[in-house]
Motif scaffolding. Structure first.
Motif, PDB file in Angstrom:
ATOM      1  N   TYR A 201       0.835  -1.201   0.000  1.00 22.42           N
ATOM      2  CA  TYR A 201       0.000   0.000   0.000  1.00 22.42           C
ATOM      3  C   TYR A 201       0.870   1.252   0.000  1.00 22.42           C
ATOM      4  O   TYR A 201       0.630   2.191  -0.770  1.00 22.42           O
ATOM      5  CB  TYR A 201      -0.952  -0.032   1.203  1.00 22.42           C
ATOM      6  CG  TYR A 201      -2.158  -0.904   0.922  1.00 22.42           C
ATOM      7  CD1 TYR A 201      -3.399  -0.346   0.706  1.00 22.42           C
ATOM      8  CD2 TYR A 201      -2.043  -2.284   0.824  1.00 22.42           C
ATOM      9  CE1 TYR A 201      -4.511  -1.133   0.413  1.00 22.42           C
ATOM     10  CE2 TYR A 201      -3.133  -3.089   0.533  1.00 22.42           C
ATOM     11  CZ  TYR A 201      -4.363  -2.508   0.331  1.00 22.42           C
ATOM     12  OH  TYR A 201      -5.449  -3.293   0.025  1.00 22.42           O
ATOM     13  N   GLU A 232      -4.195  -5.361 -11.490  1.00 28.19           N
ATOM     14  CA  GLU A 232      -5.275  -4.989 -10.566  1.00 28.19           C
ATOM     15  C   GLU A 232      -5.650  -3.536 -10.819  1.00 28.19           C
ATOM     16  O   GLU A 232      -4.959  -2.825 -11.559  1.00 28.19           O
ATOM     17  CB  GLU A 232      -4.819  -5.135  -9.106  1.00 28.19           C
ATOM     18  CG  GLU A 232      -4.410  -6.544  -8.738  1.00 28.19           C
ATOM     19  CD  GLU A 232      -4.471  -6.806  -7.242  1.00 28.19           C
ATOM     20  OE1 GLU A 232      -5.461  -6.422  -6.609  1.00 28.19           O
ATOM     21  OE2 GLU A 232      -3.515  -7.403  -6.729  1.00 28.19           O
ATOM     22  N   MET A 236      -7.989  -3.262  -5.823  1.00 34.99           N
ATOM     23  CA  MET A 236      -9.084  -4.166  -6.160  1.00 34.99           C
ATOM     24  C   MET A 236      -8.624  -5.098  -7.273  1.00 34.99           C
ATOM     25  O   MET A 236      -7.744  -4.752  -8.054  1.00 34.99           O
ATOM     26  CB  MET A 236     -10.277  -3.380  -6.710  1.00 34.99           C
ATOM     27  CG  MET A 236     -10.950  -2.470  -5.734  1.00 34.99           C
ATOM     28  SD  MET A 236     -12.412  -1.820  -6.568  1.00 34.99           S
ATOM     29  CE  MET A 236     -13.330  -1.305  -5.187  1.00 34.99           C
ATOM     30  N   THR A 300     -13.197  -5.201  -8.100  1.00 30.24           N
ATOM     31  CA  THR A 300     -13.913  -5.923  -7.046  1.00 30.24           C
ATOM     32  C   THR A 300     -13.103  -5.931  -5.748  1.00 30.24           C
ATOM     33  O   THR A 300     -11.889  -6.099  -5.763  1.00 30.24           O
ATOM     34  CB  THR A 300     -14.184  -7.393  -7.438  1.00 30.24           C
ATOM     35  OG1 THR A 300     -12.958  -8.125  -7.408  1.00 30.24           O
ATOM     36  CG2 THR A 300     -14.811  -7.495  -8.820  1.00 30.24           C
ATOM     37  N   THR A 302     -13.804  -5.949  -1.009  1.00 30.05           N
ATOM     38  CA  THR A 302     -14.740  -5.946   0.113  1.00 30.05           C
ATOM     39  C   THR A 302     -15.410  -4.591   0.327  1.00 30.05           C
ATOM     40  O   THR A 302     -16.605  -4.522   0.595  1.00 30.05           O
ATOM     41  CB  THR A 302     -14.000  -6.386   1.392  1.00 30.05           C
ATOM     42  OG1 THR A 302     -13.601  -7.746   1.225  1.00 30.05           O
ATOM     43  CG2 THR A 302     -14.865  -6.251   2.629  1.00 30.05           C
TER      44      THR A 302
HETATM   45  C1  LIG Z   1      -7.714  -6.648  -0.315  1.00 31.00           C
HETATM   46  C2  LIG Z   1      -7.286  -6.490  -1.732  1.00 31.00           C
HETATM   47  C3  LIG Z   1      -8.107  -6.871  -2.809  1.00 31.00           C
HETATM   48  C4  LIG Z   1      -9.542  -7.328  -2.646  1.00 31.00           C
HETATM   49  O1  LIG Z   1      -9.674  -8.440  -1.845  1.00 31.00           O
HETATM   50  P1  LIG Z   1     -11.116  -8.824  -1.243  1.00 31.00           P
HETATM   51  O2  LIG Z   1     -10.838 -10.020  -0.428  1.00 31.00           O
HETATM   52  O3  LIG Z   1     -12.002  -9.098  -2.402  1.00 31.00           O
HETATM   53  O4  LIG Z   1     -11.557  -7.643  -0.439  1.00 31.00           O
HETATM   54  C5  LIG Z   1      -7.605  -6.768  -4.089  1.00 31.00           C
HETATM   55  N1  LIG Z   1      -6.368  -6.295  -4.318  1.00 31.00           N
HETATM   56  C6  LIG Z   1      -5.552  -5.905  -3.313  1.00 31.00           C
HETATM   57  C7  LIG Z   1      -4.203  -5.408  -3.620  1.00 31.00           C
HETATM   58  C8  LIG Z   1      -5.984  -5.990  -1.989  1.00 31.00           C
HETATM   59  O5  LIG Z   1      -5.170  -5.593  -1.004  1.00 31.00           O
END
Ligand SMILES: *Cc1c(COP(=O)(O)O)cnc(C)c1O
Length: 356
Positions: A201, A232, A236, A300, A302
């Motif tokens: 991040y 990605e 997401m 996509t 959470t």
């Molecule tokens: C958390 C995350 C996601 C999505 O994961 P979910 O379990 O669907 O919430 C996608 N990409 C990255 C980099 C993430 O950290």
């Protein structure tokens, strides 16, 4: 299994914020879960305590070397007052997979789920019921050994905190503008891209901030080697509908294995909609667009569940997808997933876990 969990209840409950002012990750409930690790005892002393600041030595390894992992999932209150979790086992399984990559000792996944349920029951008054709201759950592990030696920590803490959150879409699901990132990369195969860890991040913020200055909601990440294959979108996973078929990048070691991603793959198979997990190049996307076959695109995760992509600015081009509006499949997936999560639709795939 019977886990002994010490519970210390708070004497001073906080005032709860109004349901329309929740936002995301601004408020925390009255209690938290915490458990310690050292080399002699392993993970020990699992307990629920009043929500409070933690005290760490300034030399704690997490501050210097980023040895930490986290998860994100949600609990929902249904209209008939049941409390439901969406596939929580997957999150604790993934937490351990992330930990393995970061050289953090694994936790007992069943204990973690048991502790989470206990914590939610204690703070259940905090789960909002207004449409679109939920209780966001943040499990995480930090390296706490006070040492500047650049080696794996000997001490860790595992915590779970809870935050009531508002609707991601205050004005209904709507498409966003995305910048295809060509300068920075998020992850490479062999790195930490498949782990949910802070460093991924931190390393993505520069690109995200630059994109925001130019009016973009997020960046689309390309692979770090060829700078060509789609990985990605922001934090997401990403899907495209091309000529009736749904495509998403295959898990390749640098892509996060999203729970929502996996659930969408299962739903599409359940609906007999053709779906492929494979490499997708940015050139293939341009070609599909030029042939009028790029029908929908969405991220996509959470937090938003589905985030439609209305515009993609890519290599000097501006691709407008589905006329800049939400596509039919994107909307159907959103309605189905949120309907199951809120207990409004039949949970045919057996995803929901009741808290009590
Ligand atoms: C958390 C995350 C996601 C999505 O994961 P979910 O379990 O669907 O919430 C996608 N990409 C990255 C980099 C993430 O950290």
């Amino acid at each position: 299994m019977n886990y002994s969990l010490d519970i210390e209840r708070t004497a001073a409950k906080k005032q709860k914020p109004a349901a329309d002012r929740l936002g995301f990750g601004k408020y925390y409930t009255d209690h938290m879960f915490i458990m310690d690790y050292d080399e002699e005892q392993g993970w020990h002393r699992p307990r629920i305590i009043p929500y409070q600041p933690i005290s760490l030595d300034p030399a704690a390894k997490v501050f210097h070397y980023g040895q930490t992992v986290f998860e994100g999932l949600k609990a929902y209150r249904t209209a008939d007052q049941r409390l439901l979790l969406f596939r929580p086992q997957k999150n604790f399984r993934r937490l351990n997979q992330s930990s393995a990559r970061l050289s953090i000792p694994s936790i007992d996944e069943e204990l973690a789920l048991h502790a989470l349920k206990q914590l939610i029951l204690i703070d259940q008054d905090w789960i909002p019921s207004k449409k679109g709201t939920s209780l966001y759950i943040r499990p995480f592990i930090i390296a706490t050994e006070p040492s500047l030696g650049a080696s794996s920590s000997t001490h860790y803490q595992f915590m779970i905190i809870l935050s009531p959150v508002g609707s991601y879409y205050a004005e209904g699901i709507h498409p966003v503008k995305i910048h295809v990132e060509t300068e920075y990369v998020r992850a490479v195969k062999g790195g930490t891209g498949m782990a949910k860890t802070a460093g991924n991040y931190a390393g993505s913020l520069r690109a995200q901030d630059d994109a925001a200055v130019n009016g973009f909601a997020q960046v689309l990440w390309l692979d770090g080697v060829h700078r060509k294959y789609i990985e990605e979108v922001g934090s997401m996973n990403v899907f495209f509908k091309i000529n009736g078929k749904v495509l998403t990048p295959a898990l390749n070691g640098s892509i996060l294995d999203g729970v929502v991603r996996n659930s969408i793959l299962e739903l599409l198979q359940h609906w007999n909609i053709p779906v492929e997990e494979r490499m997708i190049s940015i050139d293939e996307l341009h070609e599909a667009y030029d042939n009028g076959m790029l029908e929908e695109a969405f991220g996509t995760g959470t937090a938003a569940v589905i985030s439609p992509i209305g515009e993609l600015h890519s290599l000097g081009r501006r691709l407008v997808i589905h006329g800049g509006t939400t596509g039919e499949l994107s909307a159907k997936l959103y309605d189905t997933l949120t309907g199951i999560q809120l207990g409004e639709l039949q949970d045919e795939l057996g995803w929901m876990v009741q808290v009590s």
